[in-house]
Design an enzyme around this catalytic site. Structure first.
Site, PDB file in Angstrom:
ATOM      1  N   GLU A 101      -5.390  -1.521  -4.425  1.00 31.23           N
ATOM      2  CA  GLU A 101      -5.031  -1.884  -3.058  1.00 31.23           C
ATOM      3  C   GLU A 101      -3.768  -2.755  -3.098  1.00 31.23           C
ATOM      4  OE1 GLU A 101      -8.360  -2.971  -0.547  1.00 31.23           O
ATOM      5  OE2 GLU A 101      -7.097  -4.409   0.512  1.00 31.23           O
TER       6      GLU A 101
ATOM      7  N   SER B 192      -9.048  -8.212  -2.290  1.00 30.78           N
ATOM      8  CA  SER B 192      -9.579  -7.130  -3.128  1.00 30.78           C
ATOM      9  C   SER B 192      -8.438  -6.436  -3.858  1.00 30.78           C
ATOM     10  CB  SER B 192     -10.296  -6.101  -2.261  1.00 30.78           C
ATOM     11  OG  SER B 192     -11.435  -6.698  -1.699  1.00 30.78           O
TER      12      SER B 192
ATOM     13  N   ARG C  99      -7.194   1.787   4.437  1.00 29.87           N
ATOM     14  CA  ARG C  99      -6.088   1.119   3.712  1.00 29.87           C
ATOM     15  C   ARG C  99      -4.942   2.090   3.412  1.00 29.87           C
ATOM     16  NH1 ARG C  99      -9.115  -1.518   5.445  1.00 29.87           N
ATOM     17  NH2 ARG C  99     -10.573  -2.992   4.533  1.00 29.87           N
TER      18      ARG C  99
HETATM   19  C1  LIG Z   1      -8.224 -14.146   0.375  1.00 25.19           C
HETATM   20  C2  LIG Z   1      -7.751 -12.781   0.808  1.00 25.19           C
HETATM   21  C3  LIG Z   1      -8.565 -11.973   1.559  1.00 25.19           C
HETATM   22  C4  LIG Z   1      -8.146 -10.720   1.984  1.00 25.19           C
HETATM   23  N1  LIG Z   1      -8.981  -9.956   2.730  1.00 25.19           N
HETATM   24  C5  LIG Z   1      -8.570  -8.755   3.165  1.00 25.19           C
HETATM   25  C6  LIG Z   1      -9.434  -7.945   3.978  1.00 25.19           C
HETATM   26  O1  LIG Z   1     -10.543  -8.324   4.313  1.00 25.19           O
HETATM   27  N2  LIG Z   1      -8.979  -6.749   4.368  1.00 25.19           N
HETATM   28  C7  LIG Z   1      -7.735  -6.294   4.033  1.00 25.19           C
HETATM   29  O2  LIG Z   1      -7.376  -5.184   4.443  1.00 25.19           O
HETATM   30  N3  LIG Z   1      -6.912  -7.029   3.256  1.00 25.19           N
HETATM   31  C8  LIG Z   1      -7.289  -8.242   2.822  1.00 25.19           C
HETATM   32  N4  LIG Z   1      -6.451  -8.991   2.045  1.00 25.19           N
HETATM   33  C9  LIG Z   1      -5.158  -8.419   1.616  1.00 25.19           C
HETATM   34  C10 LIG Z   1      -3.970  -8.780   2.518  1.00 25.19           C
HETATM   35  O3  LIG Z   1      -4.166 -10.024   3.164  1.00 25.19           O
HETATM   36  C11 LIG Z   1      -3.696  -7.704   3.575  1.00 25.19           C
HETATM   37  O4  LIG Z   1      -3.413  -6.461   3.002  1.00 25.19           O
HETATM   38  C12 LIG Z   1      -2.533  -8.120   4.487  1.00 25.19           C
HETATM   39  O5  LIG Z   1      -2.493  -7.290   5.608  1.00 25.19           O
HETATM   40  C13 LIG Z   1      -1.173  -8.075   3.788  1.00 25.19           C
HETATM   41  O6  LIG Z   1      -0.236  -8.696   4.647  1.00 25.19           O
HETATM   42  P1  LIG Z   1       1.028  -9.462   4.038  1.00 25.19           P
HETATM   43  O7  LIG Z   1       1.876  -9.905   5.171  1.00 25.19           O
HETATM   44  O8  LIG Z   1       0.592 -10.544   3.124  1.00 25.19           O
HETATM   45  O9  LIG Z   1       1.712  -8.281   3.243  1.00 25.19           O
HETATM   46  P2  LIG Z   1       2.534  -8.392   1.871  1.00 25.19           P
HETATM   47  O10 LIG Z   1       1.613  -8.719   0.755  1.00 25.19           O
HETATM   48  O11 LIG Z   1       3.708  -9.279   2.078  1.00 25.19           O
HETATM   49  O12 LIG Z   1       2.997  -6.879   1.727  1.00 25.19           O
HETATM   50  C14 LIG Z   1       2.019  -5.884   1.500  1.00 25.19           C
HETATM   51  C15 LIG Z   1       2.696  -4.512   1.680  1.00 25.19           C
HETATM   52  O13 LIG Z   1       3.064  -4.360   3.041  1.00 25.19           O
HETATM   53  C16 LIG Z   1       4.463  -4.117   3.141  1.00 25.19           C
HETATM   54  N5  LIG Z   1       4.951  -4.795   4.336  1.00 25.19           N
HETATM   55  C17 LIG Z   1       4.844  -6.104   4.662  1.00 25.19           C
HETATM   56  N6  LIG Z   1       5.424  -6.326   5.859  1.00 25.19           N
HETATM   57  C18 LIG Z   1       5.907  -5.127   6.276  1.00 25.19           C
HETATM   58  C19 LIG Z   1       6.625  -4.709   7.434  1.00 25.19           C
HETATM   59  N7  LIG Z   1       6.975  -5.560   8.388  1.00 25.19           N
HETATM   60  N8  LIG Z   1       6.949  -3.397   7.543  1.00 25.19           N
HETATM   61  C20 LIG Z   1       6.615  -2.519   6.576  1.00 25.19           C
HETATM   62  N9  LIG Z   1       5.951  -2.866   5.443  1.00 25.19           N
HETATM   63  C21 LIG Z   1       5.609  -4.150   5.308  1.00 25.19           C
HETATM   64  C22 LIG Z   1       5.071  -4.720   1.885  1.00 25.19           C
HETATM   65  O14 LIG Z   1       6.321  -4.142   1.582  1.00 25.19           O
HETATM   66  C23 LIG Z   1       3.993  -4.368   0.878  1.00 25.19           C
HETATM   67  O15 LIG Z   1       4.106  -3.029   0.500  1.00 25.19           O
HETATM   68  C24 LIG Z   1      -6.859 -10.254   1.620  1.00 25.19           C
HETATM   69  C25 LIG Z   1      -6.017 -11.078   0.861  1.00 25.19           C
HETATM   70  C26 LIG Z   1      -6.454 -12.338   0.463  1.00 25.19           C
HETATM   71  C27 LIG Z   1      -5.517 -13.214  -0.319  1.00 25.19           C
END
Ligand SMILES: Cc1cc2nc3c(=O)[nH]c(=O)nc-3n(C[C@H](O)[C@H](O)[C@H](O)COP(=O)(O)OP(=O)(O)OC[C@H]3O[C@@H](n4cnc5c(N)ncnc54)[C@H](O)[C@@H]3O)c2cc1C
Length: 350
Positions: free
Chosen positions: A331, A261, A180
């Protein structure tokens, strides 16, 4: 951004949308929190580049995918949020190489779509993405992963965009990658300073207890990834995806808004185990609750404020530190400003 700058964007030919005071509860999986001063929904990659070129150099920018790892405080966010999910949606099969076949996915493509698309193309290794409800950009920024798979394990190269609107290609070697954790190697600071004379610190308030990670809040963001995947059986991948999703439904409180998480697992242990051992499973503050099903999840039971969620995060951190001497690392990313008015009202009024 003021009206003159918005006019400048329109005059420059922006095809996307600009929304003022956009409620971020609409764009975060916790469905809670304040508004962004401005949200920009570019139409495509060219539109995003144009937007970045026109934005004033001092304008704070936060790139958001599906907001599934993000808490925006109730007082809202200054600056401009760029929502990639609306813009960067291209997903296609690329060429075959000696080590596998390439899949090109833009940053706004939902990760589960990549998993399904890979299976459809008889490519294996992306199944784990099916259960991660964010975008490819968010997965790259977080090195999202589960059940033994991590995003950067399958990345051949990425494209990024600078604040200047210029696009460049990078490889895994440009980044320091861990659990992560993704950070550009030392080159980053030098490069950004060379490219952007007006580099400024972001005015977003970052409340993470851990050092900044990922490109945020730097001046360079992901716009696409090329995944390289070995050939496999689409049918087998689909079975694996179904199994992974079944496991998630059984162990995670997916019926309520959450952000996955909240804490990284400390080495050799589980954040959920430590929080549960502190007796915090089921603990509620306002409309937020530490999930009874999975203690590393905080759920919005309806009407939760970001402050309720953050109070539970702080409570879990303090309790685990006091009882076990373990410092939990967040996280999820917390940004924005506290709603001081609401705090004063709550204190002053019964
Ligand atoms: C039900 C559930 C289950 C999950 N399970 C997991 C899991 O198993 N494993 C896991 O790792 N995570 C998990 N997550 C967390 C999350 O889904 C991941 O971290 C996911 O990759 C975040 O993507 P996002 O587009 O929603 O990012 P956002 O929440 O929109 O952003 C997260 C971060 O990434 C940055 N970011 C977003 N897009 C970009 C870009 N294009 N360039 C640079 N920075 C960027 C943002 O600025 C921010 O700092 C879970 C979440 C939920 C709700």
């Amino acid at each position: 951004m003021n009206m003159a700058e918005m006019d400048k964007l329109a005059a420059a030919g922006l095809r996307g949308e600009v929304r003022l005071r956009e409620p971020m509860a609409r764009h975060t999986s916790w469905r809670a929190g304040g508004s962004a001063e401005r949200a920009l929904l570019p139409a495509d990659l060219d539109d995003l580049a144009l937007t970045l070129r026109v934005l004033a150099p001092h304008e704070p920018v936060l790139v958001v995918g599906l907001g599934s790892n993000l808490l925006v405080r109730d007082g809202g966010l200054r600056g401009t949020v760029i929502l990639t999910h609306w813009a960067l949606r291209e997903l296609r099969r690329g060429s075959a190489t000696a080590d596998g076949t390439d899949l090109y996915a833009q940053a706004g493509v939902p990760s589960p779509r990549v998993a399904r698309f890979a299976a459809m193309n008889d490519l294996k290794g992306a199944e784990f993405l099916a259960g991660i409800p964010g975008t490819v950009g968010g997965a790259l920024a977080m090195n999202a992963g589960c059940y033994g798979g991590e995003t950067w394990d399958i990345v051949a190269s990425v494209e990024t965009i600078y604040r200047s609107g210029t696009i460049r290609s990078r490889t895994r070697d440009d980044y320091e990658i861990a659990y992560r954790h993704v950070r550009l190697k030392d080159e980053r600071g030098r490069m950004n300073l060379e490219v952007h004379e007006n580099l400024h610190p972001s005015s977003f308030i970052l409340a993470s207890s851990t050092p900044l990670r990922g490109p945020h809040p730097s001046e360079e963001w992901f716009v696409s990834a090329t995944f390289r995947l070995p050939g496999g059986s689409g049918a087998e991948s689909r079975v694996r995806i179904t199994e992974l999703l079944r496991r998630r439904i059984a162990t995670q409180p997916l019926e309520r808004p959450n952000a996955g998480s909240v804490f990284r697992n400390p080495p050799g242990d589980y954040a959920a185990r430590l929080i549960e051992a502190c007796g915090l499973k089921g603990k509620a503050i306002g409309g937020a609750r530490i999930s009874v099903k999975h203690a590393n999840f905080i759920v919005n039971e309806g009407g939760a404020r970001a402050a309720d969620i953050e109070a539970l995060i702080v409570l879990a951190e303090q309790s685990v530190r006091e009882q076990f001497g373990v410092v939990l690392e967040r996280e999820v990313l917390i940004v924005g400003e506290r709603d001081e008015g609401a705090g004063m009202k709550a204190e002053g009024q019964p």
